[in-house]
Design an enzyme around this catalytic site. Sequence first.
Site, PDB file in Angstrom:
ATOM      1  N   GLU A 127       4.892  28.632  14.774  1.00 26.45           N
ATOM      2  CA  GLU A 127       4.307  28.941  13.467  1.00 26.45           C
ATOM      3  C   GLU A 127       2.803  28.696  13.521  1.00 26.45           C
ATOM      4  O   GLU A 127       2.326  28.034  14.443  1.00 26.45           O
ATOM      5  CB  GLU A 127       4.962  28.053  12.397  1.00 26.45           C
ATOM      6  N   ILE A 157       4.129  35.796  18.165  1.00 31.25           N
ATOM      7  CA  ILE A 157       5.446  36.313  18.551  1.00 31.25           C
ATOM      8  C   ILE A 157       5.280  37.561  19.428  1.00 31.25           C
ATOM      9  O   ILE A 157       4.821  38.618  18.965  1.00 31.25           O
ATOM     10  CB  ILE A 157       6.305  36.626  17.294  1.00 31.25           C
ATOM     11  N   ASP A 240      15.184  26.362  27.849  1.00 30.67           N
ATOM     12  CA  ASP A 240      15.566  25.790  29.156  1.00 30.67           C
ATOM     13  C   ASP A 240      15.863  26.899  30.164  1.00 30.67           C
ATOM     14  O   ASP A 240      15.692  26.735  31.365  1.00 30.67           O
ATOM     15  CB  ASP A 240      16.838  24.929  29.012  1.00 30.67           C
ATOM     16  N   GLU A 363       6.020  29.516  25.888  1.00 34.22           N
ATOM     17  CA  GLU A 363       7.376  28.976  26.156  1.00 34.22           C
ATOM     18  C   GLU A 363       7.322  27.467  26.415  1.00 34.22           C
ATOM     19  O   GLU A 363       8.089  26.924  27.222  1.00 34.22           O
ATOM     20  CB  GLU A 363       8.070  29.749  27.274  1.00 34.22           C
ATOM     21  N   GLY A 364       6.405  26.804  25.721  1.00 32.13           N
ATOM     22  CA  GLY A 364       6.227  25.358  25.863  1.00 32.13           C
ATOM     23  C   GLY A 364       5.059  25.087  26.784  1.00 32.13           C
ATOM     24  O   GLY A 364       5.109  25.450  27.964  1.00 32.13           O
TER      25      GLY A 364
HETATM   26  N1  CAA Z   1      19.060  21.099  25.103  1.00 32.31           N
HETATM   27  C1  CAA Z   1      19.904  20.774  24.096  1.00 32.31           C
HETATM   28  N2  CAA Z   1      19.561  19.957  23.087  1.00 32.31           N
HETATM   29  C2  CAA Z   1      18.309  19.472  23.095  1.00 32.31           C
HETATM   30  C3  CAA Z   1      17.380  19.764  24.094  1.00 32.31           C
HETATM   31  C4  CAA Z   1      17.789  20.621  25.142  1.00 32.31           C
HETATM   32  N3  CAA Z   1      16.967  20.955  26.136  1.00 32.31           N
HETATM   33  N4  CAA Z   1      16.222  19.140  23.829  1.00 32.31           N
HETATM   34  C5  CAA Z   1      16.418  18.447  22.697  1.00 32.31           C
HETATM   35  N5  CAA Z   1      17.685  18.640  22.245  1.00 32.31           N
HETATM   36  C6  CAA Z   1      18.320  18.045  21.078  1.00 32.31           C
HETATM   37  C7  CAA Z   1      18.344  16.534  21.249  1.00 32.31           C
HETATM   38  O1  CAA Z   1      19.506  16.130  21.933  1.00 32.31           O
HETATM   39  C8  CAA Z   1      18.337  16.062  19.808  1.00 32.31           C
HETATM   40  O2  CAA Z   1      19.638  16.209  19.285  1.00 32.31           O
HETATM   41  P1  CAA Z   1      20.200  15.255  18.098  1.00 32.31           P
HETATM   42  O3  CAA Z   1      19.412  15.633  16.878  1.00 32.31           O
HETATM   43  O4  CAA Z   1      21.627  15.631  18.015  1.00 32.31           O
HETATM   44  O5  CAA Z   1      19.924  13.848  18.544  1.00 32.31           O
HETATM   45  C9  CAA Z   1      17.451  17.088  19.105  1.00 32.31           C
HETATM   46  O6  CAA Z   1      17.497  18.277  19.916  1.00 32.31           O
HETATM   47  C10 CAA Z   1      16.029  16.649  18.967  1.00 32.31           C
HETATM   48  O7  CAA Z   1      15.527  16.367  20.250  1.00 32.31           O
HETATM   49  P2  CAA Z   1      14.132  15.614  20.494  1.00 32.31           P
HETATM   50  O8  CAA Z   1      14.128  14.339  19.698  1.00 32.31           O
HETATM   51  O9  CAA Z   1      13.918  15.555  21.954  1.00 32.31           O
HETATM   52  O10 CAA Z   1      13.129  16.616  19.803  1.00 32.31           O
HETATM   53  P3  CAA Z   1      11.539  16.539  19.642  1.00 32.31           P
HETATM   54  O11 CAA Z   1      11.204  16.898  18.237  1.00 32.31           O
HETATM   55  O12 CAA Z   1      11.009  15.256  20.191  1.00 32.31           O
HETATM   56  O13 CAA Z   1      11.027  17.799  20.500  1.00 32.31           O
HETATM   57  C11 CAA Z   1      10.251  18.963  22.423  1.00 32.31           C
HETATM   58  C12 CAA Z   1      11.233  17.942  21.817  1.00 32.31           C
HETATM   59  C13 CAA Z   1      10.640  19.009  23.882  1.00 32.31           C
HETATM   60  C14 CAA Z   1       8.801  18.536  22.275  1.00 32.31           C
HETATM   61  C15 CAA Z   1      10.468  20.360  21.755  1.00 32.31           C
HETATM   62  O14 CAA Z   1       9.991  20.356  20.425  1.00 32.31           O
HETATM   63  C16 CAA Z   1       9.807  21.486  22.513  1.00 32.31           C
HETATM   64  O15 CAA Z   1      10.339  21.980  23.504  1.00 32.31           O
HETATM   65  N6  CAA Z   1       8.632  21.950  22.038  1.00 32.31           N
HETATM   66  C17 CAA Z   1       7.994  23.124  22.604  1.00 32.31           C
HETATM   67  C18 CAA Z   1       8.414  24.358  21.852  1.00 32.31           C
HETATM   68  C19 CAA Z   1       8.247  25.588  22.662  1.00 32.31           C
HETATM   69  O16 CAA Z   1       8.548  25.633  23.845  1.00 32.31           O
HETATM   70  N7  CAA Z   1       7.797  26.653  22.009  1.00 32.31           N
HETATM   71  C20 CAA Z   1       7.673  27.922  22.662  1.00 32.31           C
HETATM   72  C21 CAA Z   1       7.792  29.001  21.658  1.00 32.31           C
HETATM   73  S1  CAA Z   1       8.450  30.472  22.318  1.00 32.31           S
HETATM   74  C22 CAA Z   1       7.196  31.312  23.035  1.00 32.31           C
HETATM   75  O17 CAA Z   1       6.166  30.807  23.383  1.00 32.31           O
HETATM   76  C23 CAA Z   1       7.627  32.677  23.341  1.00 32.31           C
HETATM   77  C24 CAA Z   1       6.781  33.837  23.141  1.00 32.31           C
HETATM   78  O18 CAA Z   1       6.765  34.555  22.165  1.00 32.31           O
HETATM   79  C25 CAA Z   1       6.189  34.323  24.362  1.00 32.31           C
END
Ligand code: CAA
Length: 379
Positions: A127, A157, A240, A363-364
């Site tokens: 966002e 996006i 992932d 993608e992160g």
């Molecule tokens: N698989 C499954 N579940 C997962 C997970 C995973 N890899 N990672 C986290 N979770 C679950 C956790 O188990 C947890 O579950 P519960 O609520 O049941 O406990 C929940 O999700 C929250 O997890 P975290 O506390 O780890 O979450 P967080 O708020 O600390 O965030 C983060 C973790 C890794 C920073 C995540 O926010 C993240 O990956 N951020 C980056 C976002 C991103 O990659 N954006 C890219 C956008 S797409 C793009 O760029 C595409 C485009 O158009 C080209």
Amino acid sequence: MIDFSLSDEQRQIQSLARQFAKDVIIPNAASYDREESYPAEIVAQAAELGLLNTIIPETVGGLGLGMLEEVIIAEELAYGCMGIYTILMASELGITPILLAGSKEQQERFLSPLLDGPKLAAFALSEPDNGSDAAAMKTRARFEGDEVILNGSKMWISNGGIADLNVVFASFDPEKKHQGTLAVVVEKGTPGLSHQKIHGKLGQRATYTAELIFEDVRVPAANILGEPGDGFRIAMQTLDKTRIPVAAGSVGIARRALDESVSYAAERKAFGKPINRFQAIQFKLADIKIGVETARWQTYYAAYLVDAGLPHTQASAIAKTYASDIAFDAANEAIQIHGGYGYVAEYPVEKLLRDVKLNQIYEGTNEIQRLVIARTLTD
Ligand code: CAA
């Protein structure tokens, strides 16, 4: 024994994608980049050849390719042009949540039409105010009867606005944070959905990138993937997987940087001999080659884990980070090897650097990847 060889089918897919990059993408990439225009004809040809939406399962009429096949294609497309790669691979990104969490009925309803011509999917998570902190999303979903009503906006996006379907992540209960989020499919043309194309990008300028705007967008609750509350988990599980093709695309860019540098260094003379006779240049070529080979094997390993149904969060984050970092260095060194010619658009290496910068961000970000890797070590 570990088998490092590709199957006959995988080699055929590789050579098809390589030929497509050579004949169709490379001759046209510079002009789409310069004009910042969307390469509709190239996307149509890719669809015809079976290089688009390749992961749609055979059960709904698709090719059902695995992750290893997808990364083989990704490397070749990016070798041609990372901006065109992103159009095609962002569609696979948009499809992935539907494969992970969609019911059989939803897979049939949403994926089958994508096979009918050059149609694209998009993944709408980021966002204007929230990228890395995805759970802080402000796009709101509220339920009314058997409908979900969306308000808010999604930023950066890829394929936004031109995709036939968008997988949109929204919060229906901000107090519940991650557990108050959902993933829902919004089809093109739904009233209240509009977009604004983003202009002036540094690189990947052939990709159509947009802000998606939702004003009382009503979609059937039957479009929700999984259950309300699953949104964040679906987004994480998707990324992932899809960070692995980003790694492969980075390998493609690094390999292109190497090939361009090897040719240039063989032709360009200084002090009476080709510059490839100087150790300063040889070491740069060797370092790029080290990056290409090591990044590709980590990428293949991550893809293998996905295809084998094994945990892959850490391997995917390592592949994405390492490959995009070595590719950035490769493109940078390719410019250095080309000297002044590397700095102008007459040679393709300046575009490689502009394009690859995004691989360290989307993608992160690579900082988020390091966080993901560190958490697997410390949590
Ligand atoms: N698989 C499954 N579940 C997962 C997970 C995973 N890899 N990672 C986290 N979770 C679950 C956790 O188990 C947890 O579950 P519960 O609520 O049941 O406990 C929940 O999700 C929250 O997890 P975290 O506390 O780890 O979450 P967080 O708020 O600390 O965030 C983060 C973790 C890794 C920073 C995540 O926010 C993240 O990956 N951020 C980056 C976002 C991103 O990659 N954006 C890219 C956008 S797409 C793009 O760029 C595409 C485009 O158009 C080209």
